[in-house]
Write a protein that holds these residues in place. Sequence first.
Motif, PDB file in Angstrom:
ATOM      1  N   LEU A 135       0.832  -1.205   0.000  1.00  0.00           N
ATOM      2  CA  LEU A 135       0.000   0.000   0.000  1.00  0.00           C
ATOM      3  C   LEU A 135       0.867   1.256   0.000  1.00  0.00           C
ATOM      4  CD1 LEU A 135      -2.688   1.359   0.024  1.00  0.00           C
ATOM      5  CD2 LEU A 135      -2.860   0.967   2.498  1.00  0.00           C
ATOM      6  N   THR A 147      -8.935   4.145  -1.069  1.00  0.00           N
ATOM      7  CA  THR A 147      -9.804   2.977  -1.217  1.00  0.00           C
ATOM      8  C   THR A 147      -9.408   2.150  -2.423  1.00  0.00           C
ATOM      9  OG1 THR A 147     -11.638   4.174  -0.188  1.00  0.00           O
ATOM     10  CG2 THR A 147     -12.185   2.208  -1.462  1.00  0.00           C
ATOM     11  N   ALA A 150      -5.927   0.524  -1.718  1.00  0.00           N
ATOM     12  CA  ALA A 150      -6.024  -0.531  -0.712  1.00  0.00           C
ATOM     13  C   ALA A 150      -6.751  -1.747  -1.252  1.00  0.00           C
ATOM     14  CB  ALA A 150      -6.739  -0.006   0.529  1.00  0.00           C
ATOM     15  N   GLY A 151      -7.716  -1.520  -2.140  1.00  0.00           N
ATOM     16  CA  GLY A 151      -8.491  -2.627  -2.694  1.00  0.00           C
ATOM     17  C   GLY A 151      -7.664  -3.590  -3.512  1.00  0.00           C
ATOM     18  N   GLU A 157     -10.112  -4.178   4.397  1.00  0.00           N
ATOM     19  CA  GLU A 157      -9.757  -2.778   4.607  1.00  0.00           C
ATOM     20  C   GLU A 157      -9.521  -2.434   6.076  1.00  0.00           C
ATOM     21  OE1 GLU A 157     -11.517   1.701   3.673  1.00  0.00           O
ATOM     22  OE2 GLU A 157     -12.488  -0.069   2.816  1.00  0.00           O
ATOM     23  N   ARG A 158     -10.396  -2.902   6.980  1.00  0.00           N
ATOM     24  CA  ARG A 158     -10.236  -2.561   8.391  1.00  0.00           C
ATOM     25  C   ARG A 158      -8.952  -3.161   8.964  1.00  0.00           C
ATOM     26  NH1 ARG A 158     -15.357  -3.316  12.196  1.00  0.00           N
ATOM     27  NH2 ARG A 158     -16.066  -1.754  10.691  1.00  0.00           N
ATOM     28  N   LEU A 160      -6.276  -4.028   7.225  1.00  0.00           N
ATOM     29  CA  LEU A 160      -5.133  -3.365   6.593  1.00  0.00           C
ATOM     30  C   LEU A 160      -4.874  -2.010   7.247  1.00  0.00           C
ATOM     31  CD1 LEU A 160      -2.971  -3.120   4.405  1.00  0.00           C
ATOM     32  CD2 LEU A 160      -4.754  -2.327   2.827  1.00  0.00           C
ATOM     33  N   ARG A 161      -5.938  -1.266   7.540  1.00  0.00           N
ATOM     34  CA  ARG A 161      -5.747   0.043   8.151  1.00  0.00           C
ATOM     35  C   ARG A 161      -5.104  -0.075   9.529  1.00  0.00           C
ATOM     36  NH1 ARG A 161      -7.230   4.009  11.402  1.00  0.00           N
ATOM     37  NH2 ARG A 161      -7.275   6.143  10.550  1.00  0.00           N
TER      38      ARG A 161
END
Length: 237
Positions: A135, A147, A150-151, A157-158, A160-161
Amino acid sequence: MYEEVAPPPPLRGVARCVWRSAASAPKRIVPDGCLDLVVGEAGVFVAGPDTRAWSSVTAPGEVMRGVRFTPGRAAAVLGVAADELRDRRVPLRELWGHEGELLAERLLSGDLSPAAAVAARLPGAPPPDPAVAALVARLDAGATRVTEAAGRVGVAERRLRRRFVQAIGYGPATYLRVSRFQRAVSLAMRAPGLAALAAAAGYADQAHLSRDVRALTGLTPRVYFAGRSTVDEARSA
């Protein structure tokens, strides 16, 4: 005086550079997505990651030395989540207790260089998080939306964040803002004007550039880019 050199072979991929600095006036340090191990006459500390500019004030003639970590690598080497260090300057003894105090003494005496101190911790450090690294690479390459970038990483997503914040120090949206600003810093000397600079760096328009530069440096783009060569130091690769 400020100079950067490439990191020695053991630190390739872990550090962006090894640096040395001396100044007779305060220096404005602006966000760059990195953490630094810093050695100065007053002590040894870890700096950043920053979300806003801060002023580094040193005694006349004082020389500071440091290692600038590659984004996402400092947390594993230091053994602390990067978000715990956000916008802070933390003494080494506070991070590592008695071990940090002893290491700081060796660094201050010149018995050990900052690069050697970092290299000594690498055998016990976990490998880089491949999802975070992917990322970061996409955002540094000019992605305009978190978005979308990250996709393509292949991690929820959660999750990864959360991993990104722990490794980098703040979320992907803030990192994108900082990375785009640093791109503008690198292009500023060649751009014919602020509108052209905004377009080249990936901003929506000149107003977008102005908002981000004000937020990250505390100055207008015209003042910041005009004075950077003489009074400011941008921590960039």
